[in-house]
Scaffold this active site. Structure first.
Site, PDB file in Angstrom:
ATOM      1  N   ASP A 109       0.881  -1.166   0.000  1.00 25.09           N
ATOM      2  CA  ASP A 109       0.000   0.000   0.000  1.00 25.09           C
ATOM      3  C   ASP A 109       0.919   1.216   0.000  1.00 25.09           C
ATOM      4  OD1 ASP A 109      -1.620   2.147   0.578  1.00 25.09           O
ATOM      5  OD2 ASP A 109      -2.328   1.380   2.519  1.00 25.09           O
ATOM      6  N   LYS A 116       2.973  11.589  -3.754  1.00 28.51           N
ATOM      7  CA  LYS A 116       2.036  10.704  -4.454  1.00 28.51           C
ATOM      8  C   LYS A 116       0.944  11.513  -5.171  1.00 28.51           C
ATOM      9  CE  LYS A 116      -1.405   7.105  -3.509  1.00 28.51           C
ATOM     10  NZ  LYS A 116      -1.885   6.145  -2.498  1.00 28.51           N
ATOM     11  N   GLU A 135      -7.330   0.819  -4.223  1.00 26.59           N
ATOM     12  CA  GLU A 135      -7.285   0.719  -2.759  1.00 26.59           C
ATOM     13  C   GLU A 135      -8.608   0.237  -2.149  1.00 26.59           C
ATOM     14  OE1 GLU A 135      -5.759   4.569  -1.679  1.00 26.59           O
ATOM     15  OE2 GLU A 135      -3.796   4.096  -2.524  1.00 26.59           O
ATOM     16  N   ASP A 162     -12.923   5.656   1.905  1.00 27.63           N
ATOM     17  CA  ASP A 162     -11.479   5.715   2.180  1.00 27.63           C
ATOM     18  C   ASP A 162     -11.007   7.161   2.174  1.00 27.63           C
ATOM     19  OD1 ASP A 162      -8.718   5.584   2.232  1.00 27.63           O
ATOM     20  OD2 ASP A 162      -8.529   4.143   0.601  1.00 27.63           O
TER      21      ASP A 162
HETATM   22  P1  ADP Z   1      -2.553   7.487   2.975  1.00 28.32           P
HETATM   23  O1  ADP Z   1      -3.085   6.145   2.611  1.00 28.32           O
HETATM   24  O2  ADP Z   1      -3.038   8.573   2.083  1.00 28.32           O
HETATM   25  O3  ADP Z   1      -1.097   7.529   3.204  1.00 28.32           O
HETATM   26  P2  ADP Z   1      -3.508   7.058   5.638  1.00 28.32           P
HETATM   27  O4  ADP Z   1      -4.647   6.164   5.442  1.00 28.32           O
HETATM   28  O5  ADP Z   1      -2.273   6.523   6.250  1.00 28.32           O
HETATM   29  O6  ADP Z   1      -3.199   7.869   4.338  1.00 28.32           O
HETATM   30  O7  ADP Z   1      -4.041   8.282   6.508  1.00 28.32           O
HETATM   31  C1  ADP Z   1      -3.212   9.325   6.825  1.00 28.32           C
HETATM   32  C2  ADP Z   1      -4.045  10.474   7.315  1.00 28.32           C
HETATM   33  O8  ADP Z   1      -4.812  10.054   8.433  1.00 28.32           O
HETATM   34  C3  ADP Z   1      -3.173  11.628   7.766  1.00 28.32           C
HETATM   35  O9  ADP Z   1      -3.714  12.834   7.268  1.00 28.32           O
HETATM   36  C4  ADP Z   1      -3.286  11.547   9.270  1.00 28.32           C
HETATM   37  O10 ADP Z   1      -3.157  12.819   9.867  1.00 28.32           O
HETATM   38  C5  ADP Z   1      -4.671  10.990   9.474  1.00 28.32           C
HETATM   39  N1  ADP Z   1      -4.820  10.318  10.753  1.00 28.32           N
HETATM   40  C6  ADP Z   1      -4.161   9.229  11.201  1.00 28.32           C
HETATM   41  N2  ADP Z   1      -4.550   8.896  12.445  1.00 28.32           N
HETATM   42  C7  ADP Z   1      -5.502   9.786  12.798  1.00 28.32           C
HETATM   43  C8  ADP Z   1      -6.314   9.992  13.964  1.00 28.32           C
HETATM   44  N3  ADP Z   1      -6.192   9.198  15.047  1.00 28.32           N
HETATM   45  N4  ADP Z   1      -7.198  11.014  13.956  1.00 28.32           N
HETATM   46  C9  ADP Z   1      -7.305  11.825  12.879  1.00 28.32           C
HETATM   47  N5  ADP Z   1      -6.580  11.692  11.767  1.00 28.32           N
HETATM   48  C10 ADP Z   1      -5.688  10.694  11.716  1.00 28.32           C
HETATM   49 MG    MG Z   2      -4.330   4.821   1.963  1.00 27.78          MG
END
Ligand code: ADP
Ligand code: MG
Length: 475
Positions: A5, A67, A144, A167
Site C-alpha cells: 500500500d 504521491k 485501494e 477511504d
Molecule cells: P494514505 O493512505 O493517504 O497515506 P492514511 O490512510 O495513512 O493515508 O491516513 C493518513 C491520514 O490520516 C493523515 O492525514 C493523518 O493525519 C490521518 N490520521 C491518522 N490517524 C488519525 C487519527 N487518530 N485522527 C485523525 N486523523 C488521523
Molecule cells: Mg491509503
C-alpha cells in the site's frame, strides 16, 4: 505473495502466508513507513521515519506528499538534485522491499501495489514505473477500496451484501460500492477526489491557528522551522480531537527560545468542524455519484467500511452517520486494511489455495474517449468528446468506435485521447495523442478509422487505430 500500500502519507508492505494476510514491520519495527524521502549531510537518502523527522526540522532536505503528483510532469529539488514523483516513490518502494527482505530473509520480487481508485491512467503507469525502478515486478495495480473490500471479504466469507468503502487517507478520498455474493466481489462504481484528505484538515487547522495568532502566511517563509513545529502541533491536535471533545495546542516560540512560554490555544470539536466545513461538503458529490452510478439508494447499503487514517475523525464519522442513517462498521483496521488486501490479491494471482474461492472484478473509474469534430450546419466544430469506454465499466474491457474523414482528400487523423465526463474536451484531461497517416485520399466521410480502447485489469489503457480500407494499424 507480497502486497504494498503505497500511501500519500504512510506506506505498508504485507505478505499472505498460511492462509492469512500479515503486515511486515520495517527496520524500526513499525508497520507504517512514512512516505517521505530526505537527504542527510553526506547526501545519502533517508526514507520513512528519519526522513519525516528531518522534514519537520529542515523542510528543504526532505519531501512528502509526492504521491499527489504521480503522473504529473513536475520535479522536486532535494539536496541539489531534481527528482520526479516516480523516482521519489521508487525510493520509498526500495526501502519497503529492503526492509521486508531483511525481515523475511528472502528476496521480494513479485508484488501487487494499490492506488486510489480515482487515479488516472498517467498516475497508474507512473506507479508501475516506480515499482520497476525499485527492482520489483508489479504483477497488478489494484484499487485501494477494492483491496480493502478483499480484506473484508476474507474476514466475512459467507455473507452476501452490498458494501460501501469510504477511504479518506492523507491526500485522497475514494468511495466505492461493491457487491459480495458467494465469494464473488464485484465493484459496482467508484468515485472520489484526488485532492481531499486528512492533510487538508491539518492545513486548515494550521491556517486557523495562524489567524488566531495574528500571523500571516508570508511570515512563515522567514521562519520555516517554527512553521513546521506549529504544523506538527496541529497534526497532534487533530488526532486528539478523534479521542476528545477539545484539544490543546502548545504554541512553539517563534524566537526559538523554548524557555519563554507561549500561550496555549484550545480548539473545540465544533470549531474544528466549522473550519473544515468546506472539505466536509466536498464529500457529498462523490457519495451521491457513487450511489447513482451503481443504482443504489442510501438504505440499500448493508455495510459501510471506513478505511484510511483520516476516516477516524469524528466530523467525518458523523457526516457518514447523518448521510446513511447507520453506523459504519469497525471490523477493518483503517490503517491496515488496504495493505492486507494487496497481498490477498497477490495470493489470488499466485493461485493460493486459501483464496481460490474468491473472485473479484473492478471497474474503470473515468470515462475515456477521443476528441472529435461535430458537424453543425455546414461547419465542423472541433473539441467535442466522444466517449468510448464509460466510467464504471467492468474490467477488462475493449471497445471500438469508428470515426470518418471530414475533408476531401484527407490523409491523416489525429487521435487525441481524453479522460473525463464533459462533452467538451477543454474540460477533460488529455492522456495522449498520436497521428494516423496514410489514409487513401478520397471524398470526405468515405474513409473510416476504427479506434479501439482496451482497458486492462490494472486500469491501464491501450489505444489502437486502424484504417479500415487498408487495415493498417497504429497504437
Ligand atoms: P494514505 O493512505 O493517504 O497515506 P492514511 O490512510 O495513512 O493515508 O491516513 C493518513 C491520514 O490520516 C493523515 O492525514 C493523518 O493525519 C490521518 N490520521 C491518522 N490517524 C488519525 C487519527 N487518530 N485522527 C485523525 N486523523 C488521523
Ligand atoms: Mg491509503
Amino acid at each position: 505473495m507480497i502486497g504494498i500500500d503505497l500511501g500519500t502519507t504512510y506506506s505498508l508492505i504485507s505478505r499472505f502466508t498460511k492462509g492469512e494476510p500479515k503486515l511486515i514491520p520495517n527496520l524500526f519495527g513499525d508497520i507504517l513507513t512514512p512516505s517521505v524521502v530526505g537527504v542527510d549531510e553526506a547526501n545519502d537518502f533517508l526514507v520513512g521515519k528519519p526522513a519525516k523527522e528531518l522534514l519537520s526540522v529542515d523542510p528543504t532536505r526532505a519531501i512528502g506528499l509526492f504521491k499527489r503528483d504521480m503522473g504529473l510532469n513536475r520535479t522536486y529539488s532535494l539536496g541539489g538534485s531534481m527528482y520526479t514523483p516516480v523516482e521519489l516513490s521508487s525510493i520509498v518502494l526500495s526501502c519497503l522491499k529492503n526492509d521486508a527482505e531483511m525481515y523475511l530473509e528472502e528476496p521480494v520480487q513479485d508484488v501487487v501495489i494499490s492506488v486510489p481508485a480515482y487515479f488516472n491512467d498517467d498516475a497508474r503507469v507512473a506507479t508501475k514505473m516506480a515499482g520497476e525502478l525499485a527492482g520489483l515486478n508489479v504483477m497488478r495495480i489494484i484499487n485501494e477500496p477494492t483491496a480493502a473490500a478483499l480484506a473484508f471479504g476474507v474476514v466475512k466469507k459467507d455473507e452476501d451484501k452490498t458494501v460501501l468503502v469510504f477511504d479518506l487517507g492523507g491526500g485522497t478520498f475514494d468511495v466505492t460500492v461493491l457487491e459480495i455474493f458467494e465469494g464473488v466481489l464485484e465493484v459496482r462504481a467508484s468515485s472520489g477526489k484526488t485532492f481531499l484528505g486528512g492533510e487538508d484538515f491539518t492545513q486548515n487547522l494550521f491556517e486557523w491557528v495562524l489567524k488566531e495568532l495574528g500571523r500571516h502566511e508570508n511570515d512563515l517563509e522567514k521562519n520555516k522551522k517554527w512553521a513546521n513545529k506549529l504544523k506538527a502541533q496541529c497534526e497532534a491536535a487533530k488526532r486528539q480531537l478523534t479521542e476528545a471533545d477539545q484539544a490543546t495546542l502548545s504554541i512553539p516560540n517563534p524566537s526559538g527560545d523554548e524557555n519563554e512560554k507561549m500561550p496555549e490555544l484550545v480548539i473545540t470539536q465544533q470549531k474544528f468542524r466549522e473550519i473544515n466545513a468546506r472539505l466536509l461538503d466536498q464529500m457529498y458529490s462523490p457519495l451521491n455519484r457513487v450511489l447513482s452510478d451503481s443504482r443504489m439508494s442510501k438504505d440499500s447499503v448493508d455495510e459501510i467500511l471506513l478505511v484510511g487514517g483520516a476516516s477516524r475523525m469524528r466530523c467525518v464519522q458523523s457526516l457518514i452517520e447523518d448521510y446513511f442513517k447507520q453506523t459504519p462498521s469497525s471490523i477493518l483496521h483503517p490503517d491496515h486494511a488496504v495493505a492486507c488486501g494487496t497481498c490477498i490479491q497477490a495470493a489470488m494471482l499466485k493461485k493460493d489455495a486459501a483464496v481460490q474461492e474468491i473472485v473479484s472484478t473492478d471497474v474503470s473509474s473515468h470515462t475515456l474517449g477521443v476528441s472529435i469534430s461535430r458537424k453543425i450546419g455546414n461547419k465542423h466544430e472541433h473539441g467535442y468528446f466522444m466517449p468510448i469506454i464509460d466510467r464504471n465499466t467492468t474490467l477488462p474491457v475493449s471497445r471500438v468506435e469508428e470515426v470518418a474523414t471530414i475533408e476531401m482528400g484527407q490523409t491523416s487523423i489525429t487521435v487525441d485521447v481524453y479522460q473525463g465526463e464533459s462533452r467538451k474536451i477543454e474540460n477533460n484531461h488529455l492522456l495522449g495523442e498520436f497521428k494516423v497517416e496514410g489514409i487513401p485520399p478520397r471524398l470526405a466521410g468515405e474513409e473510416v478509422v476504427a479506434i479501439r480502447f482496451t482497458y486492462d485489469l490494472n486500469g491501464v489503457l491501450e489505444v489502437e487505430a486502424t484504417i479500415l480500407s487498408t487495415n493498417k494499424s497504429k497504437s
